[in-house]
Design an enzyme around this catalytic site. Sequence first.
Site, PDB file in Angstrom:
ATOM      1  N   ASP A 139       0.728  -1.248   0.125  1.00  0.00           N
ATOM      2  CA  ASP A 139       0.094   0.049  -0.077  1.00  0.00           C
ATOM      3  C   ASP A 139       0.731   1.324   0.036  1.00  0.00           C
ATOM      4  O   ASP A 139       2.063   1.199  -0.315  1.00  0.00           O
ATOM      5  CB  ASP A 139      -0.981   0.105   1.186  1.00  0.00           C
ATOM      6  CG  ASP A 139      -2.363   0.611   1.046  1.00  0.00           C
ATOM      7  OD1 ASP A 139      -2.065   1.849   1.008  1.00  0.00           O
ATOM      8  OD2 ASP A 139      -3.345   0.063   0.603  1.00  0.00           O
ATOM      9  N   ASP A 162      -6.759   4.689  -5.338  1.00  0.00           N
ATOM     10  CA  ASP A 162      -7.404   5.517  -4.246  1.00  0.00           C
ATOM     11  C   ASP A 162      -7.696   7.040  -4.702  1.00  0.00           C
ATOM     12  O   ASP A 162      -7.002   7.167  -5.810  1.00  0.00           O
ATOM     13  CB  ASP A 162      -6.542   5.240  -3.076  1.00  0.00           C
ATOM     14  CG  ASP A 162      -7.061   5.467  -1.876  1.00  0.00           C
ATOM     15  OD1 ASP A 162      -8.320   5.678  -2.102  1.00  0.00           O
ATOM     16  OD2 ASP A 162      -6.612   5.125  -0.903  1.00  0.00           O
ATOM     17  N   ASP A 174     -13.398   2.242   4.902  1.00  0.00           N
ATOM     18  CA  ASP A 174     -12.117   2.340   5.886  1.00  0.00           C
ATOM     19  C   ASP A 174     -12.315   1.729   7.060  1.00  0.00           C
ATOM     20  O   ASP A 174     -11.369   1.490   7.976  1.00  0.00           O
ATOM     21  CB  ASP A 174     -11.376   3.680   5.960  1.00  0.00           C
ATOM     22  CG  ASP A 174     -10.700   3.986   4.802  1.00  0.00           C
ATOM     23  OD1 ASP A 174     -10.297   3.011   3.766  1.00  0.00           O
ATOM     24  OD2 ASP A 174     -10.371   5.046   4.413  1.00  0.00           O
TER      25      ASP A 174
END
Length: 658
Positions: free
Chosen positions: A366, A478, A548
């Site tokens: 990530d 994202d 999230d």
Amino acid sequence: MGIIYCEKDRTFTLQTKNTTYQMQVDRYGFLLHLYYGKKTDGCMDYLLTYYDRGFSGNPYDAGEDRTYSMDTLPQEFPCYGNGDFRSTAFAVENADGSMSCDLRYKSHVIIDGKYNLEGLPAVYASEEEAQTLEILMEDPVTGVKVVLLYGVLPAQDIITRSVSVKNESSGKIYLNKIESASLDFLYGDYELLTFYGRHAMERNVQRVPVVHGTQKIGSVRGTSSHQYNPMMILAEKETTEDKGNCYAMSFVYSGCFQGEVLKDQLNQTRMMLGLQEEAFRYPLETGEMFQAPEVILSYSSEGMNRLSQNLHHCIRQHICRGKYKEEIRPILINSWEAAYFDFTGDTIYELAKAAKEVNIDMLVMDDGWFGVRNSDNCSLGDWKVNTDKITGGLKHLVDEVNKIGLEFGIWFEPEMISPNSDLYRAHPEWAIQIPGREATQSRQQYVLDLSRPEVLDYVYESVASILRSANIVYVKWDMNRQLSDLGSTYLEAEEQQELFHRYVLGVYALQERLVTEFPDLLLENCSGGGARFDPGMLYYSPQIWCSDDTDAIERLMIQEGTSLIYPLSTMGAHVSDCPNHAVGRVTPFETRGHVALAGTFGYELDVTKIPEEDRKMIPEQTKMYHKYHELVREGDYYRIASYRENHLYDCWAVASKD
């Protein structure tokens, strides 16, 4: 097949397996909406009533007939300025500055197959699965032409709607409002279901009575947003999961939107969904055309579970594309909650080894692998591998992870630019901005101006060059802030209000290029969790990070709300660490696994640091995933009990098609 035109009654009837939708060209050329509901036959114009309603104006054509009024009749595409004083679907500013449009029927065509929308995502289907109806409407005074598009998928009980506008007047016009779908209901006492939330609390279900006046949802944030999903359900008051009449509208779009439901002075109900009218004034020169995005419609007489199943099947089979539409998705472990920014190539490799031992399929690296990105306040836009962290380079790390039997994925936030970045220092004009005004920052980042062709090319090559450099088979895309200070140094002054829409078209163009060059890539969209969870993004990626908030108990409510619209196969769901990083709750590892299995399934933790008894459960969970993945992906989903309602327990079932 699914579309019938009756010359005698001048009716268009759209028939699906269980539903009928009917409209009529009346004696003056207006297109009136007659019916949408349970399947029936015959002309439904007997439902229309004509009375002299006080102070409801009458079109010139009606002469002295005061019983005929656009203010009271049900319409397919109601226009501002022709005597309808309710909220309308279309408002245009003409070349002479007047605000009026009077659309009349000109012609129609029926085509086998489903229409496409250039540059926009849309439901797709073969000639055997669908038909298209195009109805041409024209304002005889200005020459403005509107094509109403209807796609009919009979087997799925799905009807789609879209609108295109062509300026054939003598001068420039401005579109001030355009809703892609409008439904008028002459009778009925309804409740409205919408899906509200915030970051880490997306798609909560709100069900309220439809009252006199206008009830609105929408987004002005540049994305479909955490705050409201671009979806509405209108349900009769007694409707439950398994009985009652209900209607869905779902917008195939990922930017600013607006949904309206209003009850008028005659207790009639109007439901509309389309582009947000705030900060929208779209110029069209003579000869230019504007294409509105698509709305998916569905109706169920058997409650909301059947309505959800209609939408699920449509999204799974006629929105999602690519290799992973049908194939098993890899079980991945993401490094974010395992390490945040604190990792190296060596620690990523150790995480991969530990993941392999418990039958996980993929390691995803990530945020933090590029530029000098050791926190979230720099380097967005500088998509070069940080070789101080990833010693030996990215290809070396990917190859080493592949050698131990794991696939490799990576995180990007391609639409953003940090003020503290080499890219911003070189090209400050590439950020969305209003010249002379200090820009609002969010997370110490700006948004790239995707209306600029050179920015689109830079963003695409940044992502594609990384993917070409190593065996990377998964991308998490994202987008972690909203659009504000809306301005572009690229666009002319009168084009500035096009930026919201041009931005979304830019995102679609980027992702279309990506899935075209890398057809076997598993793309997962994300926007601060679920801020861009909509059918538009699912056209490019078969799954979206749901939220999230990975806490299993809160996920029960988030995933329930999401399931009213979207199939389980689209929901990114992971088992995370405890105490949960979002809310601090401690939940049994088994429970976390069961909740995540009602989604795409993966892990968001450091396998090497969790308790041994939890680690030993992972092979059992991965085995369960492999046993049931096809059922979860393709089966019919049933909501049986709701933790949101009872605060005690949740229950669902998935049944195979046979």
